[in-house]
Design an enzyme around this catalytic site. Structure first.
Site, mmCIF file in Angstrom:
data_model
loop_
_atom_site.group_PDB
_atom_site.id
_atom_site.type_symbol
_atom_site.label_atom_id
_atom_site.label_comp_id
_atom_site.label_asym_id
_atom_site.label_seq_id
_atom_site.Cartn_x
_atom_site.Cartn_y
_atom_site.Cartn_z
ATOM 1 N N SER A 178 0.844 -1.197 0.000
ATOM 2 C CA SER A 178 0.000 0.000 0.000
ATOM 3 C C SER A 178 0.881 1.250 0.000
ATOM 4 O O SER A 178 1.748 1.394 -0.864
ATOM 5 C CB SER A 178 -0.935 -0.046 1.218
ATOM 6 O OG SER A 178 -1.927 0.935 1.127
ATOM 7 N N ARG A 207 -11.768 6.087 10.386
ATOM 8 C CA ARG A 207 -11.352 4.689 10.339
ATOM 9 C C ARG A 207 -12.454 3.804 9.738
ATOM 10 O O ARG A 207 -12.173 2.860 9.007
ATOM 11 C CB ARG A 207 -11.003 4.216 11.737
ATOM 12 C CG ARG A 207 -10.567 2.774 11.820
ATOM 13 C CD ARG A 207 -9.341 2.512 10.991
ATOM 14 N NE ARG A 207 -8.750 1.221 11.322
ATOM 15 C CZ ARG A 207 -7.661 0.753 10.756
ATOM 16 N NH1 ARG A 207 -7.048 1.431 9.812
ATOM 17 N NH2 ARG A 207 -7.170 -0.409 11.099
ATOM 18 N N ASP A 250 -8.852 -6.335 -4.648
ATOM 19 C CA ASP A 250 -8.467 -5.043 -4.083
ATOM 20 C C ASP A 250 -9.082 -3.951 -4.960
ATOM 21 O O ASP A 250 -8.622 -3.705 -6.073
ATOM 22 C CB ASP A 250 -6.942 -4.942 -4.057
ATOM 23 C CG ASP A 250 -6.439 -3.644 -3.417
ATOM 24 O OD1 ASP A 250 -7.252 -2.746 -3.153
ATOM 25 O OD2 ASP A 250 -5.223 -3.552 -3.190
ATOM 26 N N HIS A 301 -8.031 -5.097 -0.305
ATOM 27 C CA HIS A 301 -6.735 -4.437 -0.094
ATOM 28 C C HIS A 301 -5.993 -5.040 1.095
ATOM 29 O O HIS A 301 -4.762 -5.153 1.085
ATOM 30 C CB HIS A 301 -6.984 -2.946 0.136
ATOM 31 C CG HIS A 301 -5.742 -2.126 0.194
ATOM 32 N ND1 HIS A 301 -4.870 -2.039 -0.854
ATOM 33 C CD2 HIS A 301 -5.207 -1.357 1.181
ATOM 34 C CE1 HIS A 301 -3.853 -1.242 -0.519
ATOM 35 N NE2 HIS A 301 -4.040 -0.820 0.698
ATOM 36 N N ASP A 302 -6.728 -5.433 2.112
ATOM 37 C CA ASP A 302 -6.132 -6.012 3.313
ATOM 38 C C ASP A 302 -5.347 -7.289 3.040
ATOM 39 O O ASP A 302 -4.562 -7.723 3.896
ATOM 40 C CB ASP A 302 -7.228 -6.327 4.349
ATOM 41 C CG ASP A 302 -7.319 -5.252 5.426
ATOM 42 O OD1 ASP A 302 -6.539 -4.280 5.347
ATOM 43 O OD2 ASP A 302 -8.151 -5.395 6.329
#
Lengths: 390, 390
Positions: B154, B224, B319, B352-353
């Site tokens: 990232s 968040r 992602d 994405h994680d």
């Protein structure tokens, strides 16, 4: 009004209902008002009525303009009018502001007759089913036993679908556009962040901000900014704004760097000026709650078995909020029930918002579908007669 | 520590730098500290060092645990350790908390020596280039003339890429994972909503909340929550939470209805307890600003022409934050420059994680790439000698 394709100047009418309405949440509203607009002429046998249902932030003001008010064009004016896809020369179009909204129908901003104060946070959480119930009572009032069609996009499409389920004999065609049989987890997640933005604004005061003479403006602004991102496709955003800067260089501070930031802030602020925060919460919850297959163990085919209407469904390729796959679930469930279904997947770049925009192929699909409905009317395929307690 | 695959108990070291650092924004920090961890052993010719760069909310604590602290495992512990893809038996691994972050390196929470007060809103906006500059000075201090590899996911991947551009002779391999050559308009838009959530929290006090003894907790929580949605794939969210309710039925109110709401609120609250709001703003801006092709008229090939390193790039199919297409832009630009490029697109469900999770194929790709780097070391392909002002 020199535009021959506009319904011209329009005026809303307030309809008051004194028969209590029992809501899905278990609460009862003893009385309520609905703000309504109509365009075109109801024919002698009252068979040409089309109900247009609105989504999150729209209203009864579907088409036309308000005299003396600039920029007061209805939200679906490109779709509804003389010679337009939903042709007001042929159809009698009804737009209604839903219960709980903030454009004249009874909602959180209205005075609760029991207390003399605005309902505020005490206004009951309403559902798509409740809206359809209220709309059916409006139809009773207007003497419409059966709609030629009920039509809507997004949350409006959910209402069109629900009409087919709540009143299978009172709607001949359901037009479900850019919609979904239920929100995805991600859809709910975005709604939840929007709601939390509002409730964590100190000016929200637990929903009773009217009494404090303030509105939770920054919360509403954030909610709208989040929503807005999900209405556009990523490519469309890139096309429109790219990484274009507002100034000549990065400012290395909190000021706006990129034009998209400026655009989102502006959209958010504009929205916060006219939309009610409690209504935003109610309507996002109505979205979250919609799930016709909830009481059939998730079996959408079974849930839709009671629908008798014919269906037009439209989705848009770049809509990542309610993607075409979601509409196809409805199409497949209807087909499994051997219903008459027309489905168009429009290759359009504008994401979820595409349902509101002028796209030639999209409008051609809806226009021809209404041609078909009009042809059925002309052929005097009379609607089924239903007992109505008007 | 009974786990033979862990680097075991670790301790960070604070490095103080007194030579001023001029930042991209034009400001100069007269001095600064960097919090650092290292694992493994630097070999005699100092050729086996690997720098691991962190993304938004992580730190220098890449692997291992802190003695006496439960749940203190490093953020990339599944990747870094003895026998792991980045094998600390072979490599000397360096983790560094970036300038402007909030885990011990100099940032907005630090005392500004000029005022005796926390920097707060006056801390300069830092960029990926600035971080690489600070990391290079750390390398000088550690006597590392050239890294065997710089690696990150990232935002960390942006730093790995920037290393290839800022110091083409000081890095032999860049490992750029789940990254992008620049943020898309939609990426910037989500960051902007997150920032606006923070700055519109009344407890933000224009960034000088330290002086008021408060933190903008609800703003950070919202930021968040928004971020978290973009880190997961839609399918993954559906798989994990679906539309499962927390209770037996809808509650028709502001309480949590769906488990995903509960999860997001919890994640947001947890984050707000340990992360600094000013840092969140700085780091999202660093993300927005990264754009190596900005000074080559958008020509990424030209921008990357100065890179001499070999590259491993990895992306993940689901992602949607930094989609595989974005990584492919880097791959194509490097190949157009005839660089040595390895690219793996991993079919993984976690969005994405995924770059942080244990996925056999992903870890196999990274592991074999490091085998290759280790083989080069063993073959005594000596690094290019560079003058270092240590």
């Amino acid at each position: 009004m020199s535009n021959p394709q506009s319904v011209g100047f329009v005026e809303p009418t307030l309809y008051s209902f004194t028969e209590p309405i029992k809501l899905a949440c278990g609460l009862t509203l003893p009385s309520y008002d609905l703000m309504v607009e109509t365009y075109g002429t109801l024919n002698a046998d009252k068979s040409n009525a089309v109900l247009v249902c609105h989504a999150l932030n729209a209203s009864h003001h579907v088409a036309g303009e308000y005299q003396g008010q600039e920029r007061s064009t209805g939200w679906w004016d490109n779709m509804v009018g003389p010679g337009k896809p939903l042709d007001t020369n042929r159809f009698f179009v009804v737009g209604v502001n839903n219960l709980g909204s903030c454009f004249g129908s009874t909602g959180p901003m209205s005075i609760n007759p029991a207390t003399g104060q605005p309902y505020g946070a005490s206004f009951p959480f309403v559902t798509v089913e409740d809206w359809v119930e209220a709309q059916a009572r409006l139809a009773d009032r207007l003497g419409i036993a059966q709609f030629a069609a009920v039509m809507g996009g997004s949350l409006g499409g959910m209402q069109a679908l629900q009409w087919g389920l709540s009143y299978p004999d009172r709607v001949r065609h359901c037009l479900v556009i850019a919609s979904t049989p239920k929100l995805s987890t991600q859809n709910i997640a975005f709604n939840e962040v929007a709601r939390q933005s509002i409730v964590s604004d100190p000016d929200f005061h637990g929903g009773n901000y009217y009494a404090h003479g303030v509105i939770p403006k920054s919360g509403l602004k954030l909610a709208r900014m989040i929503g807005h991102i999900t209405y556009l496709s990523g490519d469309d955003m890139s096309e429109k704004f790219g990484r274009t800067l507002k100034g000549d260089d990065y400012n290395y501070g909190l000021d706006v760097d990129f034009q998209v930031e400026s655009y989102l802030r502006y959209q958010g602020e504009k929205f916060a000026e006219y939309f009610d925060a409690n209504t935003y919460i109610l309507i996002t919850k109505a979205l979250d709650y919609f799930d016709p297959a909830r009481h059939t163990g998730g079996d959408l085919k079974l849930a839709l078995a009671k629908a008798k209407a014919k269906f037009l469904l439209v989705s848009f390729t770049t809509d990542w909020r309610f993607a075409p796959e979601r509409t196809r679930e409805i199409v497949e469930a209807l087909m499994a029930n051997k219903r008459d279904v027309t489905y168009a997947e429009i290759d359009a770049p504008h994401g979820h918002d595409a349902f509101l925009l002028t796209d030639e192929r999209y409008h051609a699909v809806v226009g021809s579908y209404f041609e078909r409905i009009a042809a059925e009317l002309t052929a005097e395929l009379k609607p089924i007669q239903v007992e109505v307690s008007a």
